[in-house]
Write an enzyme that holds these catalytic residues in place. Sequence first.
Site, PDB file in Angstrom:
ATOM      1  N   HIS A   1     -54.144  15.794  -7.226  1.00 58.23           N
ATOM      2  CA  HIS A   1     -53.535  14.377  -7.201  1.00 58.23           C
ATOM      3  C   HIS A   1     -54.896  13.627  -7.059  1.00 58.23           C
ATOM      4  CE1 HIS A   1     -49.717  16.190  -6.588  1.00 58.23           C
ATOM      5  NE2 HIS A   1     -49.138  14.747  -6.527  1.00 58.23           N
TER       6      HIS A   1
ATOM      7  N   HIS B   1       2.030   3.090  -3.332  1.00 61.52           N
ATOM      8  CA  HIS B   1       1.205   3.569  -4.341  1.00 61.52           C
ATOM      9  C   HIS B   1       1.661   5.165  -4.104  1.00 61.52           C
ATOM     10  CE1 HIS B   1      -1.596   1.037  -5.619  1.00 61.52           C
ATOM     11  NE2 HIS B   1      -2.199   0.586  -4.371  1.00 61.52           N
TER      12      HIS B   1
ATOM     13  N   GLN C   1       0.876  -1.234  -0.090  1.00 57.14           N
ATOM     14  CA  GLN C   1      -0.029   0.022   0.028  1.00 57.14           C
ATOM     15  C   GLN C   1       0.889   1.277  -0.039  1.00 57.14           C
ATOM     16  OE1 GLN C   1      -2.675   1.851  -0.841  1.00 57.14           O
ATOM     17  NE2 GLN C   1      -3.820   0.113  -0.013  1.00 57.14           N
TER      18      GLN C   1
ATOM     19  N   GLU D   1     -10.535   1.725   3.491  1.00 63.11           N
ATOM     20  CA  GLU D   1     -10.785   1.293   2.109  1.00 63.11           C
ATOM     21  C   GLU D   1     -10.693  -0.383   1.908  1.00 63.11           C
ATOM     22  OE1 GLU D   1      -7.909   2.631  -0.783  1.00 63.11           O
ATOM     23  OE2 GLU D   1      -9.124   2.045  -2.562  1.00 63.11           O
ATOM     24  N   HIS D   2      -9.393  -0.698   2.302  1.00 64.79           N
ATOM     25  CA  HIS D   2      -8.917  -2.201   2.208  1.00 64.79           C
ATOM     26  C   HIS D   2      -8.807  -2.615   3.907  1.00 64.79           C
ATOM     27  CE1 HIS D   2      -7.358  -0.685  -1.561  1.00 64.79           C
ATOM     28  NE2 HIS D   2      -7.981  -1.564  -2.013  1.00 64.79           N
TER      29      HIS D   2
ATOM     30  N   ASP E   1      -6.698  -6.226  -5.810  1.00 62.25           N
ATOM     31  CA  ASP E   1      -6.314  -5.183  -6.603  1.00 62.25           C
ATOM     32  C   ASP E   1      -6.373  -5.644  -8.154  1.00 62.25           C
ATOM     33  OD1 ASP E   1      -6.041  -3.590  -4.458  1.00 62.25           O
ATOM     34  OD2 ASP E   1      -3.829  -3.727  -4.484  1.00 62.25           O
TER      35      ASP E   1
END
Length: 815
Positions: free
Chosen positions: A421, A264, A261, A328-329, A362
Amino acid sequence: MTFFMQTYRFPEPAAWGPLLARPAAAESPAVAARVQEIFAQVAVSGDDALRQLAQELDKAAVADLRVSAAELAAAGALVPAALQAAIRQAKANIETFHAAQRVVEAPVETQPGVRCWRRSVPVQRVGLYVPGGSAPLFSTLLMLGVPARLAGCPEIVVCTPPQADGTVSPVILFVAQLLGITTVVKAGGAQAVAALALGTASVPAVDKIFGPGNRYVTAAKQLAAARYGVAIDMPAGPSEVLVVADASANPAFVAADLLSQAEHGPDSQVVLLTDSEDILSKVQAEVETQLAALPRRDVAARALAESRAVLLPGPAELLDFSNQYAPEHLILAVAEPEALAAGVTNAGSVFLGHLTPEAVGDYASGTNHTLPTSGFARQYSGVSLDSFVKKITYQRLTAAGVQALAPVVETMAEAEGLHAHARAVALRRESLEQAALAPSAPETAQAPAFDLGALVRPSIRKMQPYSSARDEFEGAAAVMLDANENSFGSVGDRVFNRYPDPQQRAVKAALAPLKDVAAGQIFLGNGSDEPIDLLVRLTCVPGQDSIAVLPPTYGMYEVAANLNDVRVERLPLTADFQLSAATVEQLARSSAKIAFLCSPNNPTGNLLDPAAVAQMLRRFRGLVVVDEAYGDFAGAPSWTTRLAEFPNLVVLQTFSKAWGLAGLRLGVAYASPAIIGYLNKIKPPYNLSENTQQLALAALGRADHLPGLRQQILAGRTWLAAELADLPVVEHVFPSDANFLLVRFRPDATAVYDALRARGIVVRNRTTQPGCAGCLRLTVGTPAENEQLADALRAIGEEHPAAADAGLGALVGNA
Ligand SMILES: *Cc1c(COP(=O)(O)O)cnc(C)c1O
């Protein structure tokens, strides 16, 4: 120098706040201002702005913004075979996972006469942003392109930045080609997003923009959403992983996950949670060792310096912290991951156990890697099939429905003071009341309500169905002695000694999403001839009732009627093989229990006009069976898409034609769950063999081969039709929507048939069918078979130049 995360030992929950926080989103005014400038530039200069910005920001000279067909076609040769194979495997897994997300809800009668249903409809135009430059993220194109395709989005536009030489990474183009995406634009950054939102000469404007990117891309997506009415997939921030490790964790695995991670980018978020002091120090040591060997170690080290390791007392606190962080993960590197996973309330995607790194998700396990970051996992889901569809609700009321629901709506609308209506409902209710009072209410255009119960033979309504052993006890048991099977049997190494699933659940579950229907709307038959026979037996009392057919058409309908001692009403198609208004009128008055239509029709090859078929579905009181044995060869939508609208519709399809699996004997009927329920009630108990079910599942797993199969036949059909048109023995080639051609021969079709047979080629002689005088039906085969057929027909004409005058009868003994 050591690179390690900031470490916290047993912080009190009250003090977790700063540990849960992400770095303040860099809402840089400079970025926002620049992005607005870029939007303005693209709005004014369109394609020219894109070319200028490519020059300025990507240092790339781009003449043609669209990737050409030639560039797409050439890409494959530039991608190593091993990478191609890996991509194909990943694509297959992503497709399998996302295809299973298609759920079709059966229509619901919320109260008598009030039918409501919901349909998923693809977002019509989607833009996929694929980051390029130094690291072309072709995996992102797989993750966005596969669900876009599965959802059926008609227009898919890919934008990706050009490389310095003005080209796009061949791997990205290879993936685009695999997915059948042809619109790829050489544009990156905020300008690509602006072009997708605004539209330019080369870039079609889209309804929704997907994909990750840098700060400029993110800001541009936000601007597109705020100002230009474009939807975006989700808010984006730097990527994150949170690893929960207990004493059973492997420190080397954990360290590798943290580093995968961290590499990245320097802003990647990495968090380690553990209840083991020992793991904490061992992971630290491993990180240092592995970091030293990483090519991107500088990036990873900077990310790690900002990241956290938190020691907590036990599993409850680990889970609590993780849920508050909403990663996220989430990797659960613990001995009993299922227990923890069940308690996860906030996370984008969860990886269970020591053998499941984030990296598999991924790329290739099948789940989507486009996931919510920055704590948005609290309320957002990752990208899925749902991201590419809208769900449209429908409803239709009968007269009874209006009368029953009107008082409810009128009361509520009056109470809210919305009188218009109330009136919209009251007017309809009153008009129905007046019609009912009128002395002899003229027959309205509205069909009598369809009544399935009245259509079904009374003896079948009452009968107790056969109950098979495999249906009575559906569970697993160690010893199954309930069905009188023989546990010793096998054929080679294949074992078939058990009765198969009589409800064929797995096959239906695989077929339903493909056809956009619910499993309960599917009946599987031993060929589609089986449901034809069952439908006749379900509705027609022998010696008393009738069915309607529209000749020239498929012969099995009459055969099924004759077998069951059921009369046949024949209402011929028009000269151009269509349903006339008079025929529809006649059917509306007919007491036939079933009308069989075939579209594309066998043997004529043409689709029936859908408006006439719809009219018939509305007017005819019995079941309307639309046989789509050849439907996959026609460009028209299947009638399965209109099952919710017509309770009397049954659609037949088969694996024998487009799927190329005639030997399998597998046919399908699609209809309302009520009709399917009756068919199941009367079908033979195990009508599909285990072998058929296994092969069908294998075929359904490779459904992406279908378009290719179909394309080959269509190409052959076009070739054969053109080839035959000029032959002297051919009078007319009828247009075809199927995998065969109906051809009128001169002067004597039967003589041509015989001459072909003498040359070892059999076709179908249809000369005696009404409206088909002089006609043979020719199945489209392989290119070699088609050529043989055309050559033989040419030879038959040329060897006997006088044939057209003299008649071909004399040829037969000649070949
Ligand atoms: C071939 C054909 C069928 C039969 O399909 P099976 O599933 O093979 O029984 C049904 N209807 C029509 C019109 C056909 O031409």
